[in-house]
Design a protein around this motif. Structure first.
Motif, PDB file in Angstrom:
ATOM      1  N   THR A   1      -4.973   7.858 -11.713  1.00 46.41           N
ATOM      2  CA  THR A   1      -5.757   7.068 -10.780  1.00 46.41           C
ATOM      3  C   THR A   1      -4.936   6.779  -9.526  1.00 46.41           C
ATOM      4  O   THR A   1      -3.732   6.571  -9.609  1.00 46.41           O
ATOM      5  N   THR A   2      -5.607   6.797  -8.416  1.00 42.26           N
ATOM      6  CA  THR A   2      -4.968   6.388  -7.158  1.00 42.26           C
ATOM      7  C   THR A   2      -5.798   5.262  -6.556  1.00 42.26           C
ATOM      8  O   THR A   2      -5.795   5.050  -5.353  1.00 42.26           O
ATOM      9  N   ALA A   3      -6.526   4.549  -7.427  1.00 40.15           N
ATOM     10  CA  ALA A   3      -7.423   3.489  -6.965  1.00 40.15           C
ATOM     11  C   ALA A   3      -6.653   2.407  -6.221  1.00 40.15           C
ATOM     12  O   ALA A   3      -5.525   2.074  -6.576  1.00 40.15           O
ATOM     13  N   GLN A   4      -7.286   1.865  -5.183  1.00 35.36           N
ATOM     14  CA  GLN A   4      -6.703   0.756  -4.454  1.00 35.36           C
ATOM     15  C   GLN A   4      -7.749  -0.347  -4.377  1.00 35.36           C
ATOM     16  O   GLN A   4      -8.852  -0.139  -3.889  1.00 35.36           O
ATOM     17  N   VAL A   5      -7.387  -1.511  -4.891  1.00 34.64           N
ATOM     18  CA  VAL A   5      -8.297  -2.648  -4.927  1.00 34.64           C
ATOM     19  C   VAL A   5      -7.850  -3.658  -3.877  1.00 34.64           C
ATOM     20  O   VAL A   5      -6.675  -4.035  -3.829  1.00 34.64           O
ATOM     21  N   MET A   6      -8.791  -4.076  -3.021  1.00 31.34           N
ATOM     22  CA  MET A   6      -8.493  -5.071  -1.993  1.00 31.34           C
ATOM     23  C   MET A   6      -9.175  -6.380  -2.368  1.00 31.34           C
ATOM     24  O   MET A   6     -10.388  -6.434  -2.514  1.00 31.34           O
ATOM     25  N   LEU A   7      -8.390  -7.449  -2.546  1.00 28.97           N
ATOM     26  CA  LEU A   7      -8.915  -8.754  -2.929  1.00 28.97           C
ATOM     27  C   LEU A   7      -9.017  -9.647  -1.694  1.00 28.97           C
ATOM     28  O   LEU A   7      -8.145  -9.655  -0.833  1.00 28.97           O
TER      29      LEU A   7
ATOM     30  N   GLN B   1       0.841  -1.191   0.000  1.00 22.80           N
ATOM     31  CA  GLN B   1       0.000   0.000   0.000  1.00 22.80           C
ATOM     32  C   GLN B   1       0.876   1.241   0.000  1.00 22.80           C
ATOM     33  O   GLN B   1       1.673   1.457   0.904  1.00 22.80           O
ATOM     34  N   VAL B   2       0.729   2.056  -1.061  1.00 24.17           N
ATOM     35  CA  VAL B   2       1.479   3.297  -1.195  1.00 24.17           C
ATOM     36  C   VAL B   2       0.471   4.409  -1.465  1.00 24.17           C
ATOM     37  O   VAL B   2      -0.199   4.410  -2.505  1.00 24.17           O
ATOM     38  N   THR B   3       0.344   5.326  -0.536  1.00 22.90           N
ATOM     39  CA  THR B   3      -0.626   6.403  -0.670  1.00 22.90           C
ATOM     40  C   THR B   3      -0.390   7.199  -1.948  1.00 22.90           C
ATOM     41  O   THR B   3       0.738   7.584  -2.254  1.00 22.90           O
ATOM     42  N   GLY B   4      -1.464   7.415  -2.696  1.00 18.87           N
ATOM     43  CA  GLY B   4      -1.370   8.217  -3.901  1.00 18.87           C
ATOM     44  C   GLY B   4      -1.058   7.437  -5.159  1.00 18.87           C
ATOM     45  O   GLY B   4      -1.043   8.006  -6.252  1.00 18.87           O
ATOM     46  N   LEU B   5      -0.804   6.127  -5.033  1.00 18.34           N
ATOM     47  CA  LEU B   5      -0.518   5.300  -6.202  1.00 18.34           C
ATOM     48  C   LEU B   5      -1.550   4.183  -6.317  1.00 18.34           C
ATOM     49  O   LEU B   5      -2.069   3.703  -5.298  1.00 18.34           O
ATOM     50  N   PRO B   6      -1.838   3.744  -7.555  1.00 14.39           N
ATOM     51  CA  PRO B   6      -2.756   2.612  -7.715  1.00 14.39           C
ATOM     52  C   PRO B   6      -2.134   1.349  -7.144  1.00 14.39           C
ATOM     53  O   PRO B   6      -0.974   1.037  -7.418  1.00 14.39           O
ATOM     54  N   CYS B   7      -2.899   0.618  -6.335  1.00 12.49           N
ATOM     55  CA  CYS B   7      -2.383  -0.568  -5.660  1.00 12.49           C
ATOM     56  C   CYS B   7      -3.388  -1.708  -5.762  1.00 12.49           C
ATOM     57  O   CYS B   7      -4.595  -1.488  -5.714  1.00 12.49           O
ATOM     58  N   VAL B   8      -2.864  -2.913  -5.881  1.00 15.07           N
ATOM     59  CA  VAL B   8      -3.678  -4.125  -5.800  1.00 15.07           C
ATOM     60  C   VAL B   8      -3.228  -4.865  -4.544  1.00 15.07           C
ATOM     61  O   VAL B   8      -2.071  -5.290  -4.453  1.00 15.07           O
ATOM     62  N   LEU B   9      -4.127  -4.975  -3.596  1.00 11.55           N
ATOM     63  CA  LEU B   9      -3.788  -5.545  -2.295  1.00 11.55           C
ATOM     64  C   LEU B   9      -4.553  -6.837  -2.065  1.00 11.55           C
ATOM     65  O   LEU B   9      -5.686  -6.986  -2.516  1.00 11.55           O
ATOM     66  N   MET B  10      -3.926  -7.769  -1.377  1.00 10.24           N
ATOM     67  CA  MET B  10      -4.601  -8.977  -0.928  1.00 10.24           C
ATOM     68  C   MET B  10      -4.819  -8.838   0.573  1.00 10.24           C
ATOM     69  O   MET B  10      -3.911  -8.466   1.305  1.00 10.24           O
ATOM     70  N   ASP B  11      -6.021  -9.111   1.017  1.00 11.68           N
ATOM     71  CA  ASP B  11      -6.397  -8.809   2.395  1.00 11.68           C
ATOM     72  C   ASP B  11      -5.765  -9.804   3.366  1.00 11.68           C
ATOM     73  O   ASP B  11      -6.437 -10.638   3.977  1.00 11.68           O
ATOM     74  N   VAL B  12      -4.460  -9.684   3.535  1.00 14.03           N
ATOM     75  CA  VAL B  12      -3.730 -10.579   4.435  1.00 14.03           C
ATOM     76  C   VAL B  12      -4.077 -10.280   5.892  1.00 14.03           C
ATOM     77  O   VAL B  12      -3.941 -11.153   6.749  1.00 14.03           O
ATOM     78  N   GLY B  13      -4.550  -9.065   6.170  1.00 13.49           N
ATOM     79  CA  GLY B  13      -4.987  -8.758   7.525  1.00 13.49           C
ATOM     80  C   GLY B  13      -6.167  -9.623   7.908  1.00 13.49           C
ATOM     81  O   GLY B  13      -6.191 -10.239   8.985  1.00 13.49           O
ATOM     82  N   GLN B  14      -7.168  -9.689   7.033  1.00 14.58           N
ATOM     83  CA  GLN B  14      -8.317 -10.545   7.298  1.00 14.58           C
ATOM     84  C   GLN B  14      -7.888 -12.002   7.370  1.00 14.58           C
ATOM     85  O   GLN B  14      -8.382 -12.775   8.199  1.00 14.58           O
ATOM     86  N   GLY B  15      -6.955 -12.391   6.501  1.00 16.00           N
ATOM     87  CA  GLY B  15      -6.468 -13.764   6.535  1.00 16.00           C
ATOM     88  C   GLY B  15      -5.794 -14.105   7.849  1.00 16.00           C
ATOM     89  O   GLY B  15      -6.008 -15.186   8.408  1.00 16.00           O
TER      90      GLY B  15
END
Length: 392
Positions: A337-343, A162-176
């Motif tokens: 875009t600064t979209a961040q997608v959480m999978l 996760q980098v503020t201001g940049l488009p990111c694709v994240l996997m929800d390892v916190g929930q995991g």
């Protein structure tokens, strides 16, 4: 509508003359610019015309010159994919998915491995900047500030960070991590270790934060062991420390570490899951082949690769026309875009986790009993009691 089969012409010496865009235009009965758009922006060409042009190009053996197209459009139709460690089984499914998605969009992917070295990451971004339309940074080890700085040189999409201001694709390892700790607490484990990964890893920080909160909520104590190398050797090396810590369960940074830990514990005579339960993260193929089969948090690596490519190419589509033709780095250089997608991640329960020291003993069902000879059955008096009835 059919088309006429045509062949490339030859020179007086008999050598084939390279087929040009003019030949395709002549054969398909359209203007040169229409042929160009068919290859560079097919969505702008009438479908029937596009099919005719492509059929003629195929018959002629025409292949568009990507270098020439880049000069005209400002796009190379190449993408850089920089990963932390190609030997880690976590990455190949992501690479294959990204390459497949890119090919579908008429892009090529250059894959580069940094061997977990942040200096190599930075050097590779600089090297690729003028050769690609954008870069996918997967599990980078550089600082956020450096990643932000590099994004001014070439468009970036960051995966697993996760980098503020940049488009990111994240996997929800916190929930995991929360699901894994809740699973272990539910099995009766109150002393749990978290095997940390690389210090600079976003995943490592997310897991530590989420696992700590879940342990506190479940009345368990979490011991963090690390940082460690995110490899099988890294997991095996910490086996003795796990044994001495006295914990009854372990959540590892990834499956490789979990598998290495199980091997190390086995060498020490510690049985999994009878004495220590182990959970990994990633759900790599090896997690289903180990004995015991590994309980793990499945991460959507394929979906992450596809999504990252789409996010990068969305920036390309939305790039201002005035930026075209100024070089690959500039064509996408305006951040749009600064979209961040959480999978979502999912806990997959297999054989490497079992009851802990504080597990509640199973309540046996009471055996059916016949009528008490000293208390004959009568209205309102049951003749037999089930376990459920007794428990209630």
């Amino acid at each position: 509508m059919g088309h006429t089969h045509v062949t490339a012409t030859t020179s007086d010496e008999g050598a084939a003359v390279p087929v040009t865009i003019r030949d395709v235009a002549r054969a398909s009965g359209v203007h040169i610019s229409t042929v160009s758009r068919t290859f560079s922006a097919p969505h702008l060409v009438n479908p029937e015309t596009r099919v005719r042009v492509l059929a003629c190009a195929e018959d002629l053996g025409y292949r568009p010159n990507r270098a020439a197209r880049a000069l005209i459009t400002g796009r190379t139709h190449n993408i850089g994919l920089i990963i932390a460690d190609i030997a880690n089984p976590f990455f190949p499914p992501l690479i294959k998915a990204a390459e497949s998605q890119a090919r579908h969009r008429d892009y090529h992917v250059f894959v580069a491995d940094t061997n977990e070295d942040p200096t190599a990451e930075e050097e590779l971004v600089h090297a690729l900047a003028k050769q690609v339309d954008g870069v996918l940074l997967c599990s980078p080890r550089m600082s956020n500030s450096l990643i932000e700085q590099l994004s001014r040189e070439v468009p970036l999409v960051v995966v697993n960070r996760q980098v503020t201001g940049l488009p990111c694709v994240l996997m929800d390892v916190g929930q995991g991590a929360r699901s894994a700790i809740e699973h272990l607490v539910g099995l009766g484990h109150r002393s749990i270790a978290l095997l940390g990964g690389p210090r600079s890893s976003w995943t490592n920080r997310e897991m530590r934060r989420a696992a700590g909160a879940a342990a506190r909520a479940g009345g368990a104590e979490l011991t963090v062991l690390g940082p460690n190398a995110p490899t099988e050797t890294g997991g095996s090396a910490v086996a003795e420390q796990v044994r001495r810590s006295g914990v009854s369960a372990v959540l590892a940074y990834n499956d490789l570490m979990a598998i290495g830990l199980i091997e190390g514990l086995d060498a020490l005579g510690v049985r999994v899951p009878q004495e220590v339960s182990v959970v990994g993260v990633d759900d790599i193929t090896l997690s289903r082949l180990t004995r015991p089969k590994l309980t793990t948090v499945a991460t959507p690596t394929g979906a992450a690769g596809r999504t990252a490519v789409d996010m990068l190419l969305q920036q390309d589509t939305e790039s201002p026309r005035g930026a075209r033709g100024l070089g690959a780095g500039t064509a996408l250089g305006v951040r749009r875009t600064t979209a961040q997608v959480m999978l979502q991640t999912d806990l997959v329960i297999r054989d490497s986790t079992g009851p802990g020291p504080h597990a509640r003993p199973a309540r046996p069902l009471a055996a059916p009993q016949g009528p008490d000879p000293h208390c004959p059955a009568g209205p309102g008096i049951p003749t037999a009691a089930t376990g459920d009835a007794v428990a209630s």
